[in-house]
Design an enzyme around this catalytic site. Structure first.
Site, PDB file in Angstrom:
ATOM      1  CE  LYS A 144      -3.873   5.017  -1.392  1.00 56.90           C
ATOM      2  NZ  LYS A 144      -4.856   5.363  -2.443  1.00 56.90           N
ATOM      3  CE1 TYR A 197      -4.072   1.993   0.767  1.00 57.11           C
ATOM      4  CE2 TYR A 197      -2.701   3.066   2.430  1.00 57.11           C
ATOM      5  CZ  TYR A 197      -3.869   3.017   1.674  1.00 57.11           C
ATOM      6  OH  TYR A 197      -4.822   3.995   1.834  1.00 57.11           O
TER       7      TYR A 197
HETATM    8  P1  NAD Z   1     -13.397   2.082   1.518  1.00 57.72           P
HETATM    9  O1  NAD Z   1     -12.892   0.679   1.602  1.00 57.72           O
HETATM   10  O2  NAD Z   1     -14.463   2.507   2.463  1.00 57.72           O
HETATM   11  O3  NAD Z   1     -13.923   2.385   0.033  1.00 57.72           O
HETATM   12  C1  NAD Z   1     -13.190   1.991  -1.095  1.00 57.72           C
HETATM   13  C2  NAD Z   1     -14.135   1.784  -2.243  1.00 57.72           C
HETATM   14  O4  NAD Z   1     -13.359   1.378  -3.392  1.00 57.72           O
HETATM   15  C3  NAD Z   1     -15.164   0.673  -1.987  1.00 57.72           C
HETATM   16  O5  NAD Z   1     -16.468   1.149  -2.279  1.00 57.72           O
HETATM   17  C4  NAD Z   1     -14.727  -0.437  -2.923  1.00 57.72           C
HETATM   18  O6  NAD Z   1     -15.802  -1.249  -3.393  1.00 57.72           O
HETATM   19  C5  NAD Z   1     -14.065   0.345  -4.048  1.00 57.72           C
HETATM   20  N1  NAD Z   1     -13.160  -0.491  -4.835  1.00 57.72           N
HETATM   21  C6  NAD Z   1     -12.240  -1.374  -4.385  1.00 57.72           C
HETATM   22  N2  NAD Z   1     -11.634  -1.986  -5.402  1.00 57.72           N
HETATM   23  C7  NAD Z   1     -12.174  -1.484  -6.539  1.00 57.72           C
HETATM   24  C8  NAD Z   1     -11.960  -1.719  -7.924  1.00 57.72           C
HETATM   25  N3  NAD Z   1     -11.068  -2.632  -8.347  1.00 57.72           N
HETATM   26  N4  NAD Z   1     -12.687  -1.025  -8.823  1.00 57.72           N
HETATM   27  C9  NAD Z   1     -13.612  -0.123  -8.397  1.00 57.72           C
HETATM   28  N5  NAD Z   1     -13.867   0.136  -7.104  1.00 57.72           N
HETATM   29  C10 NAD Z   1     -13.144  -0.534  -6.182  1.00 57.72           C
HETATM   30  O7  NAD Z   1     -12.103   3.007   1.629  1.00 57.72           O
HETATM   31  P2  NAD Z   1     -11.932   4.562   2.010  1.00 57.72           P
HETATM   32  O8  NAD Z   1     -11.417   4.612   3.389  1.00 57.72           O
HETATM   33  O9  NAD Z   1     -13.140   5.322   1.649  1.00 57.72           O
HETATM   34  O10 NAD Z   1     -10.719   4.939   1.048  1.00 57.72           O
HETATM   35  C11 NAD Z   1     -10.870   5.632  -0.182  1.00 57.72           C
HETATM   36  C12 NAD Z   1      -9.494   5.989  -0.733  1.00 57.72           C
HETATM   37  O11 NAD Z   1      -8.802   6.791   0.197  1.00 57.72           O
HETATM   38  C13 NAD Z   1      -8.603   4.775  -1.002  1.00 57.72           C
HETATM   39  O12 NAD Z   1      -7.811   5.006  -2.148  1.00 57.72           O
HETATM   40  C14 NAD Z   1      -7.734   4.743   0.227  1.00 57.72           C
HETATM   41  O13 NAD Z   1      -6.530   4.064  -0.017  1.00 57.72           O
HETATM   42  C15 NAD Z   1      -7.546   6.223   0.476  1.00 57.72           C
HETATM   43  N6  NAD Z   1      -7.155   6.532   1.860  1.00 57.72           N
HETATM   44  C16 NAD Z   1      -7.973   6.203   2.898  1.00 57.72           C
HETATM   45  C17 NAD Z   1      -7.564   6.526   4.191  1.00 57.72           C
HETATM   46  C18 NAD Z   1      -8.395   6.207   5.401  1.00 57.72           C
HETATM   47  O14 NAD Z   1      -7.917   6.418   6.520  1.00 57.72           O
HETATM   48  N7  NAD Z   1      -9.613   5.699   5.253  1.00 57.72           N
HETATM   49  C19 NAD Z   1      -6.339   7.163   4.405  1.00 57.72           C
HETATM   50  C20 NAD Z   1      -5.541   7.470   3.315  1.00 57.72           C
HETATM   51  C21 NAD Z   1      -5.965   7.167   2.044  1.00 57.72           C
END
Ligand code: NAD
Length: 251
Positions: free
Chosen positions: A156, A152
């Protein structure tokens, strides 16, 4: 609205993506929520429509070239050519390096990096044609290194180089590209992190808050506000930037 812009948000079915979709719709854009989970995409789109916005939910696997091409074509037909793209879809497959499988490495790099590449390549043609576009990529504070996340963190950090290169290549066509690097945001994704660490989610969040200068974890709307700015008309001279949104300084 004749001149309504169309935005695509990947992973828009839930969490941060859903919040970004809702915010962009409130900003006046027509929004396509593309997600592997089409039930989530459809129900989030319905909640936007009920609130008076314009939205559709479609199934996509961002790591699959054909799926991306079909989904972007469907968005173009149903809402008009997309000129805002938020590459937000993401997954975790955490493990320490010595226990990490090749599948877990490939899946994470596949969804985040290959996914952002395929989506950006497909959507940029509409942006170049319109001579206007906004690409917003989701990086993470994990780009700086995080135990148990070698896949990851690499993905990122890769998003940051990808973003800067998009900014250089697409800038002459009126297209900006920026990355948001969130710290800890309260979503289903971080719930799985707490579960991996065998901690109740509330305890995990309370513990994490102590180390964050603003003394709270982030909410999806904290990220949506920043995506709204990067997607706005007024951000046209901001490009190739990575903004850490983490309740305090990180670098
Ligand atoms: P989440 O798991 O709640 O949502 C992710 C969404 O992506 C889900 O709806 C899932 O179905 C969809 N997804 C997964 N694989 C997919 C694919 N192959 N094609 C299409 N859709 C797909 O995650 P989140 O916490 O809302 O994170 C959203 C973004 O933010 C991600 O890129 C994550 O890495 C990034 N992020 C999150 C955090 C955090 O603390 N939550 C921190 C830094 C970065």
């Amino acid at each position: 609205m004749a001149d309504q812009k169309t935005a695509i948000v990947t992973g828009g079915g839930r969490g941060i993506g859903a919040a970004i979709g809702k915010r962009l719709a409130a900003d006046g854009l027509a929004v396509a929520l593309l997600d592997l989970n089409d039930d989530d995409a459809t129900s989030t789109a319905a909640s936007i429509t009920e609130a008076g916005g314009k939205a559709i939910g479609l199934k996509v696997d961002v790591a699959d070239e054909q799926s991306v091409a079909s989904a972007v074509a469907a968005v173009t037909e149903q809402l008009g050519a997309p000129t805002v793209l938020v590459n937000n879809a993401g997954i975790l497959r955490d493990n320490l390096l010595f226990k990490m499988s090749v599948d877990d490495w490939d899946m994470v790099l596949g969804v985040h990096l290959r996914g952002a590449f395929l989506m950006s390549r497909e959507v940029q043609k509409h942006m170049v044609e319109a001579k206007w576009g906004r690409i917003v990529n989701l990086s993470s504070s994990s780009a700086l290194g995080n135990r148990g996340q070698v896949n990851y963190a690499a993905a990122k950090a890769g998003m940051q180089g990808f973003t800067k290169t998009l900014a250089i290549e697409l800038g002459p066509f009126g297209v900006t590209a920026n990355a948001i690097a969130p710290g800890l945001i309260q979503t289903a994704m971080t719930e799985t992190t707490a579960a991996r660490l065998k901690m109740p989610f509330d305890d995990f969040l309370a513990e994490a808050s102590k180390g964050i200068p603003v003394r709270r974890v982030g909410q999806p709307d904290d990220i949506a506000a920043v995506a709204s700015f990067f997607a706005s008309e007024g951000a046209g001279f901001v490009s190739g930037q990575v903004l850490y949104v983490a309740g305090g300084p990180l670098d």
